[in-house]
Scaffold this active site. Structure first.
Site, mmCIF file in Angstrom:
data_model
loop_
_atom_site.group_PDB
_atom_site.id
_atom_site.type_symbol
_atom_site.label_atom_id
_atom_site.label_comp_id
_atom_site.label_asym_id
_atom_site.label_seq_id
_atom_site.Cartn_x
_atom_site.Cartn_y
_atom_site.Cartn_z
ATOM 1 N N ASP A 66 0.669 -1.132 0.011
ATOM 2 C CA ASP A 66 -0.225 -0.152 -0.069
ATOM 3 C C ASP A 66 0.761 1.382 -0.112
ATOM 4 O O ASP A 66 2.044 1.351 0.403
ATOM 5 C CB ASP A 66 -0.792 0.032 1.235
ATOM 6 N N HIS A 134 -7.131 -4.595 10.696
ATOM 7 C CA HIS A 134 -6.894 -4.474 8.812
ATOM 8 C C HIS A 134 -5.686 -4.971 8.569
ATOM 9 O O HIS A 134 -4.753 -5.414 9.410
ATOM 10 C CB HIS A 134 -6.980 -2.748 8.708
ATOM 11 N N GLU A 139 -9.605 -2.006 5.259
ATOM 12 C CA GLU A 139 -10.250 -1.431 6.686
ATOM 13 C C GLU A 139 -11.586 -2.343 6.960
ATOM 14 O O GLU A 139 -11.952 -3.069 6.131
ATOM 15 C CB GLU A 139 -10.612 0.047 6.522
HETATM 16 C C1 F6R Z 1 1.814 -1.590 6.273
HETATM 17 C C2 F6R Z 1 0.316 -1.976 6.250
HETATM 18 C C3 F6R Z 1 -0.493 -2.105 7.334
HETATM 19 C C4 F6R Z 1 0.450 -2.506 8.820
HETATM 20 C C5 F6R Z 1 -0.429 -2.319 10.080
HETATM 21 C C6 F6R Z 1 0.485 -2.631 11.109
HETATM 22 O O1 F6R Z 1 2.116 -1.635 4.722
HETATM 23 O O2 F6R Z 1 -0.324 -2.425 5.193
HETATM 24 O O3 F6R Z 1 -1.515 -2.956 7.482
HETATM 25 O O4 F6R Z 1 0.841 -3.644 8.447
HETATM 26 O O5 F6R Z 1 -1.195 -1.262 10.078
HETATM 27 O O6 F6R Z 1 1.276 -1.457 11.451
HETATM 28 P P1 F6R Z 1 2.372 -1.676 12.485
HETATM 29 O O7 F6R Z 1 3.460 -2.361 12.124
HETATM 30 O O8 F6R Z 1 2.844 -0.183 12.447
HETATM 31 O O9 F6R Z 1 1.829 -1.866 13.980
#
Ligand code: F6R
Length: 233
Positions: A66, A134, A139
């Site tokens: 993303d 998510h 979402e």
């Molecule tokens: C990142 C992504 C998100 C993260 C998720 C967890 O490319 O797609 O889904 O993997 O928000 O984020 P962290 O690792 O910062 O807790």
């Protein structure tokens, strides 16, 4: 759950080590040609270990999950910048791809990206999990049939991710993301979840019931998922 292998580790560093081991196995067996990458704090120790490793990705094509809309690749909060900083600058790949969040026509950009994904099926996809369940920026409420699309981020995701933006900077509220179906096409999913904040989402996954409200539960319908976590559930 027969399709989900869970590896419980003591720390995220140990988890990162395990993930590198799984990548090494696939690479050395000649099964890793296309690698799907994720960003976020969960992945930082993983990329640190990959950077320090002797693994060679020069024959591997990378796709990121993303990207934010409206900030350029030079912006330090863009996921393009993150990837260059944490991995690509030190580990060259054959090709790297990420959605262009600056594209004039975002829908056309999503079609372009999804077409590329179809042409280059993912062998492994890394996934982190949002506190709201998510995966990528899919979402709660996202359809399992979704492909790469434009998404309005939820309040929960904005609240969590805004900490990375400097004071006075506005965080994008729109992003481009691979869809659930784009992700589910990967042969193997490696899911990392460290820390108490991920407990609710993992509990939903291990409860074994697919729910649109917790996109992570879509993984129950995938044949090869490895969850790496420091949570004892
Ligand atoms: C990142 C992504 C998100 C993260 C998720 C967890 O490319 O797609 O889904 O993997 O928000 O984020 P962290 O690792 O910062 O807790």
């Amino acid at each position: 759950m027969k399709n989900i292998q869970t590896i419980v580790v003591d720390s995220k560093e140990q988890g990162a080590e395990k993930i590198c081991g799984l990548v090494r196995e696939e690479l050395e067996a000649g099964r890793l040609h296309v690698l799907g990458l994720a960003t976020g704090s969960t992945m930082e120790p993983v990329y640190e270990k990959l950077r320090a490793s002797d693994l060679d990705f020069t024959n591997v094509t990378a796709f990121n999950l993303d990207e934010y809309v409206g900030i350029p690749a030079t912006h330090e909060n863009s996921y393009a910048y993150y990837m260059n900083h944490h991995l690509f600058s030190e580990k060259p790949f054959k090709e790297t791809h990420i959605e262009n969040g600056m594209a004039e026509d975002l829908d056309a950009e999503c079609v372009r990206y999804e077409t590329l994904l179809k042409e280059n099926p993912l062998d492994i996809q890394f996934l982190g999990i949002g506190e709201n369940g998510h995966i990528a920026f899919n979402e709660p409420g996202t359809s399992p049939d979704s492909v790469t699309h434009v998404v309005e981020l939820t309040e929960s995701t904005i609240a969590v991710n805004s900490q990375y933006f400097k004071e006075g900077e506005t965080m994008p509220v729109t992003a481009l993301t691979m869809g659930i179906s784009s992700i589910m096409q990967a042969k193997k999913l490696i899911v990392a979840a460290f820390g108490e904040k991920k407990r609710a989402a993992l509990e939903k996954l291990f409860a074994g019931e697919v729910s649109t409200e917790w996109p992570v539960t879509y993984l129950l319908d995938h044949q090869d998922v490895v969850v790496i976590t420091d949570l004892k559930l």
